[in-house]
Design a protein around this motif. Structure first.
Motif, PDB file in Angstrom:
ATOM      1  N   TYR A   1      21.144  17.194   4.640  1.00 41.63           N
ATOM      2  CA  TYR A   1      22.549  17.567   4.736  1.00 41.63           C
ATOM      3  C   TYR A   1      23.407  16.965   3.621  1.00 41.63           C
ATOM      4  N   PHE A   2      22.972  15.827   3.058  1.00 41.15           N
ATOM      5  CA  PHE A   2      23.789  15.154   2.046  1.00 41.15           C
ATOM      6  C   PHE A   2      23.036  14.977   0.727  1.00 41.15           C
ATOM      7  N   ASN A   3      21.930  15.690   0.548  1.00 42.05           N
ATOM      8  CA  ASN A   3      21.133  15.573  -0.671  1.00 42.05           C
ATOM      9  C   ASN A   3      20.810  14.101  -0.970  1.00 42.05           C
ATOM     10  N   TYR A   4      20.418  13.427   0.093  1.00 41.65           N
ATOM     11  CA  TYR A   4      20.171  11.979   0.014  1.00 41.65           C
ATOM     12  C   TYR A   4      18.669  11.710  -0.106  1.00 41.65           C
ATOM     13  N   VAL A   5      18.294  10.826  -1.054  1.00 39.52           N
ATOM     14  CA  VAL A   5      16.889  10.463  -1.238  1.00 39.52           C
ATOM     15  C   VAL A   5      16.802   8.960  -1.434  1.00 39.52           C
ATOM     16  N   SER A   6      15.841   8.331  -0.749  1.00 42.00           N
ATOM     17  CA  SER A   6      15.572   6.905  -0.981  1.00 42.00           C
ATOM     18  C   SER A   6      14.063   6.665  -0.904  1.00 42.00           C
ATOM     19  N   MET A   7      13.624   5.509  -1.392  1.00 40.27           N
ATOM     20  CA  MET A   7      12.208   5.140  -1.398  1.00 40.27           C
ATOM     21  C   MET A   7      11.997   3.928  -0.509  1.00 40.27           C
ATOM     22  N   LEU A   8      10.895   3.959   0.215  1.00 37.02           N
ATOM     23  CA  LEU A   8      10.528   2.834   1.070  1.00 37.02           C
ATOM     24  C   LEU A   8       9.067   2.498   0.816  1.00 37.02           C
ATOM     25  N   ASP A   9       8.788   1.316   0.297  1.00 41.77           N
ATOM     26  CA  ASP A   9       7.424   0.863   0.009  1.00 41.77           C
ATOM     27  C   ASP A   9       7.111  -0.334   0.892  1.00 41.77           C
ATOM     28  N   THR A  10       5.974  -0.264   1.587  1.00 43.93           N
ATOM     29  CA  THR A  10       5.594  -1.309   2.530  1.00 43.93           C
ATOM     30  C   THR A  10       4.177  -1.779   2.233  1.00 43.93           C
ATOM     31  N   VAL A  11       3.993  -3.085   2.162  1.00 48.75           N
ATOM     32  CA  VAL A  11       2.667  -3.692   2.005  1.00 48.75           C
ATOM     33  C   VAL A  11       2.481  -4.697   3.135  1.00 48.75           C
ATOM     34  N   ILE A  12       1.420  -4.507   3.920  1.00 48.35           N
ATOM     35  CA  ILE A  12       1.139  -5.393   5.061  1.00 48.35           C
ATOM     36  C   ILE A  12      -0.282  -5.920   4.924  1.00 48.35           C
ATOM     37  N   ARG A  13      -0.444  -7.212   5.086  1.00 48.77           N
ATOM     38  CA  ARG A  13      -1.774  -7.829   5.025  1.00 48.77           C
ATOM     39  C   ARG A  13      -2.001  -8.695   6.264  1.00 48.77           C
TER      40      ARG A  13
ATOM     41  N   ALA B   1     -13.588 -17.175  20.390  1.00 49.95           N
ATOM     42  CA  ALA B   1     -13.586 -17.699  19.030  1.00 49.95           C
ATOM     43  C   ALA B   1     -12.168 -18.108  18.623  1.00 49.95           C
ATOM     44  N   ASP B   2     -12.088 -19.149  17.805  1.00 48.70           N
ATOM     45  CA  ASP B   2     -10.813 -19.516  17.193  1.00 48.70           C
ATOM     46  C   ASP B   2     -10.534 -18.545  16.049  1.00 48.70           C
ATOM     47  N   LEU B   3      -9.315 -18.046  15.994  1.00 48.60           N
ATOM     48  CA  LEU B   3      -8.951 -17.036  15.002  1.00 48.60           C
ATOM     49  C   LEU B   3      -7.664 -17.467  14.308  1.00 48.60           C
ATOM     50  N   LYS B   4      -7.789 -17.803  13.034  1.00 46.55           N
ATOM     51  CA  LYS B   4      -6.600 -18.097  12.234  1.00 46.55           C
ATOM     52  C   LYS B   4      -6.120 -16.790  11.621  1.00 46.55           C
ATOM     53  N   HIS B   5      -4.932 -16.380  11.978  1.00 43.68           N
ATOM     54  CA  HIS B   5      -4.393 -15.071  11.608  1.00 43.68           C
ATOM     55  C   HIS B   5      -3.195 -15.282  10.690  1.00 43.68           C
ATOM     56  N   THR B   6      -3.331 -14.861   9.437  1.00 40.45           N
ATOM     57  CA  THR B   6      -2.237 -14.932   8.471  1.00 40.45           C
ATOM     58  C   THR B   6      -1.665 -13.534   8.270  1.00 40.45           C
ATOM     59  N   PHE B   7      -0.381 -13.375   8.509  1.00 40.75           N
ATOM     60  CA  PHE B   7       0.297 -12.084   8.414  1.00 40.75           C
ATOM     61  C   PHE B   7       1.330 -12.138   7.296  1.00 40.75           C
ATOM     62  N   ASP B   8       1.232 -11.187   6.360  1.00 43.22           N
ATOM     63  CA  ASP B   8       2.195 -11.066   5.273  1.00 43.22           C
ATOM     64  C   ASP B   8       2.682  -9.629   5.204  1.00 43.22           C
ATOM     65  N   SER B   9       3.966  -9.459   5.013  1.00 46.10           N
ATOM     66  CA  SER B   9       4.513  -8.123   4.812  1.00 46.10           C
ATOM     67  C   SER B   9       5.620  -8.179   3.779  1.00 46.10           C
ATOM     68  N   GLN B  10       5.734  -7.089   3.027  1.00 48.65           N
ATOM     69  CA  GLN B  10       6.824  -6.947   2.066  1.00 48.65           C
ATOM     70  C   GLN B  10       7.331  -5.512   2.115  1.00 48.65           C
ATOM     71  N   VAL B  11       8.604  -5.359   2.349  1.00 48.92           N
ATOM     72  CA  VAL B  11       9.239  -4.051   2.416  1.00 48.92           C
ATOM     73  C   VAL B  11      10.246  -3.947   1.276  1.00 48.92           C
ATOM     74  N   THR B  12      10.072  -2.940   0.426  1.00 50.27           N
ATOM     75  CA  THR B  12      10.962  -2.705  -0.703  1.00 50.27           C
ATOM     76  C   THR B  12      11.685  -1.383  -0.497  1.00 50.27           C
ATOM     77  N   THR B  13      13.008  -1.433  -0.513  1.00 46.00           N
ATOM     78  CA  THR B  13      13.836  -0.242  -0.329  1.00 46.00           C
ATOM     79  C   THR B  13      14.615   0.033  -1.607  1.00 46.00           C
ATOM     80  N   THR B  14      14.522   1.271  -2.096  1.00 48.73           N
ATOM     81  CA  THR B  14      15.293   1.701  -3.259  1.00 48.73           C
ATOM     82  C   THR B  14      16.261   2.786  -2.802  1.00 48.73           C
ATOM     83  N   ASP B  15      17.549   2.492  -2.905  1.00 48.43           N
ATOM     84  CA  ASP B  15      18.582   3.398  -2.375  1.00 48.43           C
ATOM     85  C   ASP B  15      19.690   3.537  -3.424  1.00 48.43           C
TER      86      ASP B  15
END
Length: 444
Positions: free
Chosen positions: A212-224, A259-273
């Motif tokens: 409706y508004f000719n709007y475009v943006s980018m969303l990049d997500t990296v999860i580990r 079992a013992d489980l060491k869980h490392t969580f990383d995320s990065q979200v990049t928004t281009t608007d």
């Protein structure tokens, strides 16, 4: 098991969104080229790999031996989204690894034959690679309701690598000479002894458009997600042989463990608007527990002669007890990533049939085996297990102190994985090939 790509709301992903994805059959059976070619080995178990199949069979070894087993594995998946045909595609992965290594020594004590074994076994493989693309309607991040005119064009990749291995100490002994024996293998799952870890990486790029508004943006997500695994369990085995030694029965029990489980969580979200770039990063380290399920099996074998043997196994694994205990005390199914009370995961039951024929050249003192197996090997899933079938073929060469074996196993599933995306008419066809080769050296 099936991959779970990042959703359109991946920017809201949390450590709780992870599940455990095995690349090949997750059912904990055993190792070895001869056993793979045979197919059903619980009541046979007459080489060093008995420590993984049925340690009660170790007593059949009469000389010390070293065994080495390597394997090559490849998998191809063709997946279909009836609701998102643009996401249809295929992919393949492959790996080459050390599967089994052991030293086995038989001895006599108190007029009873006994055997001790030290072994390494690679049990679970996590090598996976997935690529996908799909279009979807945008959702309100708070209410998750569709927003009219808002659309997302998504492209992503899921990569997983790593493995789980155990160092085992096995002991077998006779209860009734020549007829009844028992054995135990204590498996040490330690990241300092073996690289007991795996990593899941999910990458998604989304183009967000608002018509409706000719709007475009980018969303990049990296999860580990990175997991480090440590635990301890045991295998108990029993083998009974008739007086004629033609008929044998075997049983094995593999204990559950936490079992013992060491869980490392990383995320990065990049928004281009509109040319403006914003980044949000998260890093969390969690101390969790992974409950591994118990499993058990029964086998029978009949030796028509020194040359020809047939066998059959039935093996059951309680995947409903495969649970991830999160740091806050919440339990989720490691199969479905749903809370324990919302998952409907049934045990799996394998059925295997096998046969071996030995072509013996008595003049030149060598043996060439011919082996074949058939099996039903389902994988755990929500609601009901996914059906997988397959067959195996094997051969080799044995002379004097040296034995060489090679075997190939083909496993396939058709229209499996529908429980992964129940709202998108998803399914996939899976083809797997495992090739094992082994070298055994005996000495007095």
């Amino acid at each position: 098991m099936i991959f779970r790509p990042v959703s359109a709301n991946s920017q809201n992903a949390t450590p709780a969104d992870s599940n455990i994805n095995f690349a090949f059959s997750p059912n904990p059976v055993g190792s070895g080229a001869r056993a793979l070619g045979f197919g059903a080995f619980i009541a046979v178990a007459d080489d060093a790999t008995a420590a993984s199949w049925n340690p009660g069979g170790l007593i059949q070894l009469k000389t010390a031996e070293i065994s080495l087993v390597g394997n090559y594995s490849c998998q191809k998946e063709d997946y279909t989204f009836l609701d998102h045909p643009e996401a249809n595609g295929s992919h393949s992965t492959s790996s080459t690894d050390l599967n089994y290594l052991s030293f086995t020594y038989p001895f006599t004590l108190w007029n009873r034959n006994m055997v001790v074994s030290i072994n390494y076994q690679r049990l679970y493989d996590f090598t996976l690679e997935e690529r996908y693309q799909y279009k979807s309607q945008g959702l309100d991040p708070d209410t998750l309701t569709p927003i009219d005119g808002l659309y997302l064009d998504n492209q992503g990749r899921y990569h997983q690598s790593g493995s789980l291995s155990a160092v085992g100490i096995a002991f077998g002994f006779e209860i009734i000479p020549r007829h009844l024996s028992v054995g135990i293998t204590v498996n040490i799952w330690d990241d300092d002894l073996c690289d007991n870890s795996w990593e899941q990486t999910e990458v998604e790029s989304s183009v967000v458009s608002y018509s409706y508004f000719n709007y475009v943006s980018m969303l990049d997500t990296v999860i580990r997600h990175n997991f480090v695994f440590q635990g301890l369990n045991y295998n108990l085995g029993l083998l009974w042989r008739s007086r004629s030694r033609k008929f044998s029965l075997g049983a094995v029990y593999k204990s559950p463990f936490t079992a013992d489980l060491k869980h490392t969580f990383d995320s990065q979200v990049t928004t281009t608007d509109n040319g403006q770039v914003a980044r949000e990063s998260t890093h969390i380290v969690l101390e969790e527990k992974l409950e591994m399920p118990m499993s058990y099996g029964l086998g029978a074998a009949y030796r028509f002669s020194d040359r020809f043997t047939i066998s059959a196994d039935v093996y059951r694994t309680h995947w409903e007890k495969f649970l991830l205990n999160q740091e806050d005390g919440t339990k989720i199914s490691a199969v479905t990533a749903k809370p324990e009370g919302q998952s409907d995961v049934d045990p799996t039951c394998q059925v295997r049939l096998g046969a071996e024929y030995l072509w013996i050249n008595r003049n030149k003192h060598f043996v060439i085996p011919l082996r074949m197996g058939l099996f039903y090997d389902p994988s755990p899933a929500d609601k009901k297990p996914d059906d997988y079938y397959g067959f195996s073929l094997g051969t080799g060469f044995a002379k004097g102190r040296f034995v060489f074996d090679i075997a190939a196993q083909y496993r396939f599933g058709r229209n499996v994985g529908d429980s992964v995306f129940p709202d998108h008419n998803f399914s996939q066809d899976v083809d797997e090939l495992n090739v094992y080769s082994s070298i055994i050296v005996h000495w007095d």
